[in-house]
Design a protein around this motif. Structure first.
Motif, mmCIF file in Angstrom:
data_model
loop_
_atom_site.group_PDB
_atom_site.id
_atom_site.type_symbol
_atom_site.label_atom_id
_atom_site.label_comp_id
_atom_site.label_asym_id
_atom_site.label_seq_id
_atom_site.Cartn_x
_atom_site.Cartn_y
_atom_site.Cartn_z
ATOM 1 N N GLY A 190 7.873 7.166 41.590
ATOM 2 C CA GLY A 190 7.337 5.962 42.172
ATOM 3 C C GLY A 190 6.951 5.123 41.148
ATOM 4 N N ARG A 191 6.223 3.915 41.464
ATOM 5 C CA ARG A 191 5.678 2.811 40.699
ATOM 6 C C ARG A 191 4.826 3.433 39.349
ATOM 7 N NH1 ARG A 191 4.274 -0.358 44.332
ATOM 8 N NH2 ARG A 191 2.043 0.267 44.098
ATOM 9 N N ALA A 192 5.084 3.095 38.142
ATOM 10 C CA ALA A 192 4.086 3.539 36.943
ATOM 11 C C ALA A 192 3.467 2.405 36.818
ATOM 12 C CB ALA A 192 4.908 3.826 35.968
ATOM 13 N N THR A 193 1.884 2.669 36.492
ATOM 14 C CA THR A 193 0.910 1.830 36.100
ATOM 15 C C THR A 193 0.474 2.221 34.509
ATOM 16 O OG1 THR A 193 -0.777 2.830 37.010
ATOM 17 C CG2 THR A 193 0.173 1.071 38.365
ATOM 18 N N PRO A 194 0.343 1.043 33.566
ATOM 19 C CA PRO A 194 0.247 1.206 32.292
ATOM 20 C C PRO A 194 -1.356 0.937 31.944
ATOM 21 C CG PRO A 194 1.069 -0.949 32.675
ATOM 22 C CD PRO A 194 0.941 -0.282 33.890
ATOM 23 N N THR A 195 -1.769 1.506 30.929
ATOM 24 C CA THR A 195 -2.994 1.173 30.411
ATOM 25 C C THR A 195 -2.659 -0.430 29.762
ATOM 26 O OG1 THR A 195 -2.441 2.021 28.263
ATOM 27 C CG2 THR A 195 -3.696 3.377 29.865
ATOM 28 N N LEU A 196 -3.995 -0.960 29.645
ATOM 29 C CA LEU A 196 -3.967 -2.134 28.830
ATOM 30 C C LEU A 196 -3.211 -2.605 27.632
ATOM 31 C CD1 LEU A 196 -4.943 -5.146 29.655
ATOM 32 C CD2 LEU A 196 -7.120 -4.766 28.258
ATOM 33 N N ASP A 197 -3.528 -1.266 26.935
ATOM 34 C CA ASP A 197 -2.717 -1.273 25.511
ATOM 35 C C ASP A 197 -1.573 -0.563 25.572
ATOM 36 O OD1 ASP A 197 -3.457 1.244 25.795
ATOM 37 O OD2 ASP A 197 -4.812 1.259 24.156
ATOM 38 N N ALA A 198 -0.995 -0.488 26.613
ATOM 39 C CA ALA A 198 0.351 0.020 26.764
ATOM 40 C C ALA A 198 0.377 1.311 26.074
ATOM 41 C CB ALA A 198 1.463 -0.768 26.370
ATOM 42 N N ARG A 199 -0.517 2.142 25.981
ATOM 43 C CA ARG A 199 -0.663 3.517 25.083
ATOM 44 C C ARG A 199 -0.047 4.610 26.169
ATOM 45 N NH1 ARG A 199 -4.311 7.118 25.814
ATOM 46 N NH2 ARG A 199 -5.815 5.341 26.252
ATOM 47 N N ALA A 200 -0.409 4.401 27.421
ATOM 48 C CA ALA A 200 -0.115 5.409 28.226
ATOM 49 C C ALA A 200 0.143 5.078 29.632
ATOM 50 C CB ALA A 200 -1.141 6.596 28.185
ATOM 51 N N LEU A 201 0.895 5.570 30.509
ATOM 52 C CA LEU A 201 1.044 5.085 31.656
ATOM 53 C C LEU A 201 0.948 6.276 32.807
ATOM 54 C CD1 LEU A 201 4.008 6.211 32.910
ATOM 55 C CD2 LEU A 201 4.691 4.087 31.498
ATOM 56 N N VAL A 202 0.609 6.101 33.938
ATOM 57 C CA VAL A 202 0.565 7.078 35.097
ATOM 58 C C VAL A 202 1.542 6.985 36.146
ATOM 59 C CG1 VAL A 202 -1.216 5.950 36.621
ATOM 60 C CG2 VAL A 202 -1.015 8.413 36.397
ATOM 61 N N ARG A 203 2.160 7.825 36.537
ATOM 62 C CA ARG A 203 3.315 7.714 37.784
ATOM 63 C C ARG A 203 3.300 8.881 38.802
ATOM 64 N NH1 ARG A 203 8.596 10.025 36.467
ATOM 65 N NH2 ARG A 203 8.438 11.722 34.801
ATOM 66 N N SER A 224 4.261 16.906 45.461
ATOM 67 C CA SER A 224 4.134 15.776 44.525
ATOM 68 C C SER A 224 3.169 16.099 43.546
ATOM 69 C CB SER A 224 3.807 14.524 45.589
ATOM 70 O OG SER A 224 4.905 14.190 46.532
ATOM 71 N N GLU A 225 3.312 15.326 42.407
ATOM 72 C CA GLU A 225 2.453 15.348 41.095
ATOM 73 C C GLU A 225 2.165 14.002 40.807
ATOM 74 O OE1 GLU A 225 4.884 19.472 39.444
ATOM 75 O OE2 GLU A 225 4.898 17.637 38.305
ATOM 76 N N VAL A 226 0.986 14.002 40.089
ATOM 77 C CA VAL A 226 0.497 12.630 39.406
ATOM 78 C C VAL A 226 0.747 13.194 37.866
ATOM 79 C CG1 VAL A 226 -1.195 11.211 38.666
ATOM 80 C CG2 VAL A 226 -1.013 12.007 40.943
ATOM 81 N N ARG A 227 1.554 12.236 37.055
ATOM 82 C CA ARG A 227 1.669 12.912 35.673
ATOM 83 C C ARG A 227 1.266 11.533 34.694
ATOM 84 N NH1 ARG A 227 7.914 15.265 35.380
ATOM 85 N NH2 ARG A 227 7.583 16.821 37.346
ATOM 86 N N VAL A 228 0.809 11.922 33.494
ATOM 87 C CA VAL A 228 0.324 11.036 32.464
ATOM 88 C C VAL A 228 1.314 11.071 31.533
ATOM 89 C CG1 VAL A 228 -1.710 10.316 31.076
ATOM 90 C CG2 VAL A 228 -2.149 11.143 33.178
ATOM 91 N N LEU A 229 2.082 9.853 31.153
ATOM 92 C CA LEU A 229 2.812 9.800 29.957
ATOM 93 C C LEU A 229 2.237 9.120 28.857
ATOM 94 C CD1 LEU A 229 5.863 10.203 28.815
ATOM 95 C CD2 LEU A 229 6.424 8.079 29.879
ATOM 96 N N GLU A 230 2.156 9.892 27.633
ATOM 97 C CA GLU A 230 1.892 9.227 26.336
ATOM 98 C C GLU A 230 3.066 8.424 25.545
ATOM 99 O OE1 GLU A 230 -1.384 8.999 25.601
ATOM 100 O OE2 GLU A 230 -2.063 10.309 26.924
ATOM 101 N N LEU A 231 2.923 7.215 25.815
ATOM 102 C CA LEU A 231 4.218 6.433 25.201
ATOM 103 C C LEU A 231 4.432 6.651 23.832
ATOM 104 C CD1 LEU A 231 3.827 3.235 27.528
ATOM 105 C CD2 LEU A 231 5.367 5.243 27.727
ATOM 106 N N GLY A 232 3.608 6.692 22.995
ATOM 107 C CA GLY A 232 3.737 6.980 21.449
ATOM 108 C C GLY A 232 4.489 8.156 21.227
ATOM 109 N N SER A 233 3.995 9.413 21.828
ATOM 110 C CA SER A 233 4.386 10.609 21.310
ATOM 111 C C SER A 233 5.892 11.164 22.393
ATOM 112 C CB SER A 233 3.594 11.523 21.592
ATOM 113 O OG SER A 233 2.915 11.802 22.872
#
Length: 297
Positions: free
Chosen positions: A58-71, A79-88
Motif C-alpha cells: 500500500g501507500r508508503a510514507t517517508p521520513t522528512l530526510d527521505a532516509r527511510a520509509l514505512v509501508r 499483513s505486515e508493516v515494514r521499514v525500508l532503509e533507502l540508503g542500504s
C-alpha cells in the motif's frame, strides 16, 4: 478455495469435463521517488526506482530526510508493516498482523510508527504506536484510524467516528482531544510541519483549517482552496516550510502532482495552482488510494 499465492488470478472458466482454466497475473508493487525542492515546488532530478516487491504493498510514507520509509505489505498469511532503509536497501518487518490494510505512517524524524489494525476489511480499528526500531506496540485508541504525526513525534492524528471527526492523541496525557468535527466525512488529513494547519478533503473539496488541539476549528473557519474538483483528486502533503500544499489531480486524464502556495500565518491560498510534475508515462499511472498514491515531505 482453489488457488493461492501472491499472483492475481483472473478470468476463470470451467469446462463440462470439470477442468478449470484461468489467467495468472504477476503483480509487482513499485515504489518510486521524485527528487524535489519541496519548498519551491521544483523537480530537481529524474524519477528514481526505490523498491520493487512481489508482495502487494500500500501507500508508503517517508521520513522528512527521505532516509527511510514505512509501508504496509500483504502476504499470503496476513499483513505486515515494514521499514525500508533507502540508503542500504535493507528492509525489516516491524509488525505482523491478520489480513488488513494497516495504513502505517512514520514520524518525520523516523523514530516512531503509527498504524491501524482494522476490525473489518478497512477503515477504523485499533490504533497502535511502536518504535521504528522494533519493540512492543502500544494501543492508543479503539474505533479509530491513524493518519499522521505532529512534529514533536509525541502526538498522533486520528480519524474517528466513521471519518466525521479528527482527533489528536498525546503520548504525555494518553488521551485524545478534538481537532475537527463535521456531519460530513473528513479524509486525507495532513498536518503542516509547523503544526499550525490541517490540509484535508471534505465533500469533494480540498480545505485548510487551523490546528487547535482541544478547540476544533468550526466549518465556518475552514478555508476552501481553489482546486478543481477533478476525478481522483486528493491531498499529498506539505512542503517542509509549510508554504506549499501538494495535491494529486486528474486534469488531463493522468493523476499528476500540483502545488498551491499557502500563507503560513493566515492559511489563505496565495497565487494559483501550478503543476509540479506530470506523470504521463503509462507505467507510472497511479492506481487507487490504497495501491498507488503519493506523499510529499
Amino acid at each position: 478455495r482453489v488457488t493461492g499465492g501472491l499472483d492475481m488470478d483472473a478470468g476463470p472458466s470451467a469446462s463440462t469435463a470439470g477442468r478449470l482454466v484461468f489467467g495468472g497475473q504477476k503483480v509487482r508493487s513499485t515504489i518510486v521517488g521524485l527528487p524535489l525542492d519541496a519548498d519551491a515546488g521544483i523537480v530537481t532530478g529524474p524519477i528514481r526506482m526505490l523498491h520493487i516487491d512481489v508482495a502487494q504493498s500500500g501507500r508508503a510514507t517517508p521520513t522528512l530526510d527521505a532516509r527511510a520509509l514505512v509501508r504496509p505489505v500483504r502476504t499470503v498469511s496476513g499483513s505486515e508493516v515494514r521499514v525500508l532503509e533507502l540508503g542500504s536497501g535493507i528492509e525489516r518487518v516491524l509488525v505482523v498482523a491478520p489480513p488488513g490494510p494497516l495504513d502505517p505512517t512514520i514520524a518525520r524524524a523516523g523514530r516512531m510508527v503509527a498504524y491501524t489494525q482494522a476490525t473489518t476489511g478497512g477503515g477504523e480499528g485499533g490504533g497502535f504506536v511502536i518504535p521504528a526500531t522494533g519493540g512492543v506496540a502500544t494501543k492508543i485508541c479503539d474505533a479509530c484510524q491513524t493518519a499522521g504525526w505532529l512534529s514533536d513525534e509525541q502526538r498522533v492524528i486520528l480519524h474517528t467516528r466513521d471519518n466525521l471527526a479528527v482527533e489528536l492523541w498525546s503520548a504525555d496525557s494518553r488521551t485524545s482531544v478534538a481537532l475537527l468535527m463535521s456531519d460530513r466525512p473528513i479524509t486525507r488529513v495532513f498536518a503542516s510541519p509547523d503544526d499550525r494547519w490541517l490540509l484535508f478533503s471534505s465533500e469533494g473539496v480540498t480545505r485548510i483549517a487551523p490546528l487547535r488541539p482541544g478547540s476544533p476549528a468550526t466549518p465556518d473557519e475552514w478555508i476552501d482552496l481553489p482546486i478543481p474538483m477533478a476525478s481522483g483528486h486528493r491531498g499529498a502533503g506539505w512542503s517542509p516550510d509549510s508554504t506549499l500544499a501538494y495535491v494529486l489531480l486528474e486534469l488531463d486524464g493522468y493523476r499528476c502532482l500540483y502545488a498551491l502556495r499557502i500563507d503560513p500565518l493566515t492559511g489563505q491560498p496565495v497565487g494559483e495552482l501550478f503543476p509540479v510534475h506530470h506523470f504521463h508515462q503509462a507505467r507510472l499511472r497511479w492506481g487507487s488510494t490504497g495501491l498507488g498514491s503519493a506523499v510529499v515531505q
